[in-house]
Design an enzyme around this catalytic site. Structure first.
Site, short mmCIF file in Angstrom:
data_model
loop_
_atom_site.label_atom_id
_atom_site.label_comp_id
_atom_site.label_asym_id
_atom_site.label_seq_id
_atom_site.Cartn_x
_atom_site.Cartn_y
_atom_site.Cartn_z
N TRP A 26 0.86 -1.23 0.03
CA TRP A 26 -0.09 0.07 -0.02
C TRP A 26 0.91 1.34 0.00
O TRP A 26 1.95 1.29 0.75
CB TRP A 26 -0.87 -0.09 1.38
N ASN A 30 0.07 5.77 0.12
CA ASN A 30 -0.81 6.94 -0.38
C ASN A 30 -0.23 8.18 -0.26
O ASN A 30 0.71 8.24 -1.26
CB ASN A 30 -1.90 6.89 0.66
N ASP A 31 -0.13 9.11 0.35
CA ASP A 31 0.41 10.47 0.13
C ASP A 31 1.79 10.88 -0.31
O ASP A 31 2.52 9.99 0.37
CB ASP A 31 -0.04 11.53 1.46
N TRP A 63 2.93 9.81 9.87
CA TRP A 63 2.08 10.29 8.97
C TRP A 63 2.39 11.45 8.09
O TRP A 63 3.71 11.64 8.22
CB TRP A 63 0.80 10.64 9.52
N ASP A 103 -0.51 17.08 9.25
CA ASP A 103 0.20 17.06 7.96
C ASP A 103 1.11 18.65 7.91
O ASP A 103 0.55 19.51 7.08
CB ASP A 103 -0.78 17.06 6.89
N1 DQQ Z 1 -2.73 10.49 5.02
C1 DQQ Z 1 -3.79 11.51 5.31
C2 DQQ Z 1 -3.11 12.54 5.96
C3 DQQ Z 1 -2.49 11.60 6.98
C4 DQQ Z 1 -2.22 10.46 6.06
C5 DQQ Z 1 -4.35 12.03 3.83
C6 DQQ Z 1 -2.21 9.08 6.76
O1 DQQ Z 1 -3.98 13.47 6.74
O2 DQQ Z 1 -1.43 12.24 7.61
O3 DQQ Z 1 -4.54 11.14 2.74
O4 DQQ Z 1 -1.89 8.16 5.88
#
Ligand code: DQQ
Length: 608
Positions: free
Chosen positions: A72, A74-75, A134, A206
């Site tokens: 996986w 993500n950001d 994160w 973030d």
């Molecule tokens: N993904 C969110 C953020 C966070 C992170 C946005 C956690 O707010 O820090 O997709 O994986």
């Protein structure tokens, strides 16, 4: 080795791979659209991959977009350029193809196209980030060394029992002379910032890149939410004189009704040039952009405005288009984005995450989830000063080969014309349509004109061109990832409607995924928005980058952008074709259509 067998075999294989009772249980609850939220809410954070990416049917893995080998992602986090290398960090679960146990993955590149992955940059191993490392950003200190700011999810420490939830933390390179920045040390000052009183400490995350104000004091923003019903999105301002201890001083901007602001980003843009600017840039040639990622609908919104460094407040140029209310970077799938100033080429570059649109079970089976969109050069549209323009970074063009161009192709009413040269699932396509004469379409029904502003791409797909009246122009466009008989196709199209009042065309730019796959359990949303067409524009143009399961489309030079994730069952690899089509009531002229095959980039673990 990759086995290629028929999709129905893949379906059988799928059943075997889903043997684990836990996964089946989770699958019962899983919506079509996989997101890290779903798994978080289910409390399923540590499902191990039941397969690796190497032994299942893999028609959806991309060839020239960034993806780790498995699991996986993500950001995008903390992109930066240092000592000849681009660095890209990303939210990464090393254990499974679902969200959980989040770390910072790390990859490096000379050109942001060819990548080598490195070992994990940051993982949860301190009380303040034990539950996850994160999202965050990179900042260059005055000595030219980059540091990483990130959100740690704290475990209730025995000695720090009053601190829980989300904290902000910092990491510094162990060896700044290493161009690859392989090792990172967490600061002894961590956590460097805590949620202010009255704010929810599980909605505090973030950190942005930090910038130094006119007074020599550092500033950074952290995303949050406030209000009795937690509906006002906000960006909290923190200040520091030494970068080690940060104090909350207020909110730079907040917008009612937008909910939690994830991944805020604030940056200056040049009012006249495509040149990127550092965060410290000030002067009459500078405007600012404030972008946030709205947790409630998973879209990235921005506004253009002014940041007053004396008051530390941001004001949008148009309050109706404040951050979270109007403009989006991308009208398809694109989230948690992050920009950085690329001092190598003096440009600002935008990274954004494209989640899967298939089911969580499918992700587990194929052993990976998510891709990053191509890095995009981003700048303020000089013509309007009201919107940004995005374009794939020029380095992407190096992947093009076998250019074929056709000119002056007539596409009659109701016709579909094959683009013979273009075959396959790795393509770059540029199409210029002739603009209709201004006199066309003037006899628009007044009732329809009144409603025109509300016409959506979905209306066009469900009701056909009648939705916009007989004298509108379109829809016409391009089918990609299409079978020869068109039973599978992803359609990118325009539809022009005369606004009657000012004698201008209003132009919808749409992505129709409703016929993209014979599979039932994939997202088939219709995307779209309006795109500005100026009087001086000679053509209506679109660039479409196709890479197996992702289609990124840029209209009118990048004024409006849309990303689709699609999963054709039959229109895969060489069985995928391209067509021009015209479902409107007037003939359309394609002034030129150029296509290139796109080479694959091989993303491997870095070996010196
Ligand atoms: N993904 C969110 C953020 C966070 C992170 C946005 C956690 O707010 O820090 O997709 O994986």
């Amino acid at each position: 080795m990759e086995q290629s067998f028929h999709p129905t075999m893949a379906a059988k294989h799928r059943v075997m791979l889903l043997a684990s009772a836990m996964i089946l249980l989770a699958a019962l609850f899983s919506p079509v659209e996989a997101s890290h939220k779903d798994w978080h809410q289910l409390g399923v954070e540590s499902i191990k991959s039941s397969s690796s990416a190497t032994h299942v049917y893999q028609p959806y893995r991309t060839a020239y977009h960034f993806q780790p080998r498995k699991n996986w992602m993500n950001d995008p986090n903390g992109p930066l350029y240092y000592k000849g290398w681009y660095h890209f960090f990303y939210q990464y679960n090393r254990d499974a193809a679902v969200w959980g146990n989040i770390t910072w993955g790390h990859a490096v590149s000379r050109d942001m196209v060819h990548w080598r992955t490195l070992h994990t940059a940051l993982k949860g191993d301190k009380w303040y980030d034990m539950k996850g490392v994160w999202s965050g950003s990179a900042t260059f200190l005055d000595n030219g060394v980059p540091v990483l700011l990130y959100t740690g999810w704290a475990i209730n420490g025995t000695d720090q029992s009053s601190i829980r939830g989300q904290t902000q933390a910092m990491a510094v390179p162990e060896d700044p002379s290493d161009p690859l920045l392989r090792e990172w040390d967490k600061s002894p000052h961590n956590p460097i910032a805590l949620a202010p009183p009255g704010f929810n400490d599980s909605m505090f995350r973030d950190p942005t890149e930090a910038w130094k104000g006119y007074d020599g004091v550092w500033r950074m923003l952290v995303g949050a939410v406030k209000g009795t019903d937690q509906s006002i999105g906000t960006a909290l301002l923190y200040k520091s004189t030494d970068f080690n201890k940060w104090n909350f001083t207020g909110e730079i901007q907040s917008v009612a009704g937008t909910g939690m602001w994830e991944c805020p980003d604030i940056y200056p843009v040049h009012v006249k040039e495509k040149t990127g600017l550092r965060l410290s840039a000030r002067g009459p040639h500078v405007k600012h952009v404030l972008k946030v990622s709205l947790d409630r609908n998973k879209h990235d919104y921005y506004s253009v405005g002014t940041y007053d460094e004396k008051t530390d407040l941001y004001t949008p140029d148009d309050t109706k288009l404040d951050t979270g209310l109007g403009l989006r970077y991308d009208y398809g799938k694109f989230y948690a984005s992050k920009t950085f100033f690329d001092q190598n080429k003096n440009r600002r570059v935008l990274w954004g995450w494209a989640n899967e649109s298939s089911s969580v079970q499918d992700d587990i089976e194929k052993g990976w989830s998510s891709v990053q969109c191509l890095p995009r050069h981003i700048w303020l549209d000089e013509e309007s000063s009201a919107n940004l323009v995005q374009w794939p970074i020029e380095e992407v063009d190096k992947l093009r080969r076998n250019e074929m161009t056709e000119k002056n192709v007539e596409v009659g009413v109701g016709k579909v014309v094959p683009v013979k040269a273009a075959k396959g699932a790795q393509l770059d396509i540029v199409v210029d349509f002739a603009l209709p004469e201004k006199s066309e379409g003037l006899e628009q029904n007044p009732n329809l004109l009144a409603e025109m502003g509300h016409l959506t791409c979905s209306d066009l797909v469900t009701k056909g061109s009648n939705a916009a009246g007989p004298h509108s122009f379109g829809p016409f466009g391009v089918h990609v990832l299409a079978t020869g008989d068109l039973q599978e196709r992803t359609s990118i199209f325009f539809h022009l409607i005369h606004d009657g009042k000012h004698q201008n065309w209003k132009t919808l730019f749409c992505g129709d995924q409703s016929q993209s796959s014979l599979q039932q359990d994939v997202d088939k949303t219709v995307y779209g928005s309006y795109v500005r067409v100026d009087d001086s524009d000679k053509v209506l143009s679109v660039r479409i980058l196709v890479d197996h399961s992702i289609v990124e489309s840029f209209a009118q030079g990048g004024r409006t952008v849309m990303t689709s994730r699609v999963y054709p069952e039959l229109a895969v690899k060489d069985a995928a074709h391209v067509f021009l089509f015209n479902n409107g009531t007037e003939p359309v002229t394609v002034k030129s259509v150029s296509t290139w095959e796109m080479k694959s980039v091989n993303i491997k673990f870095y070996k010196p």
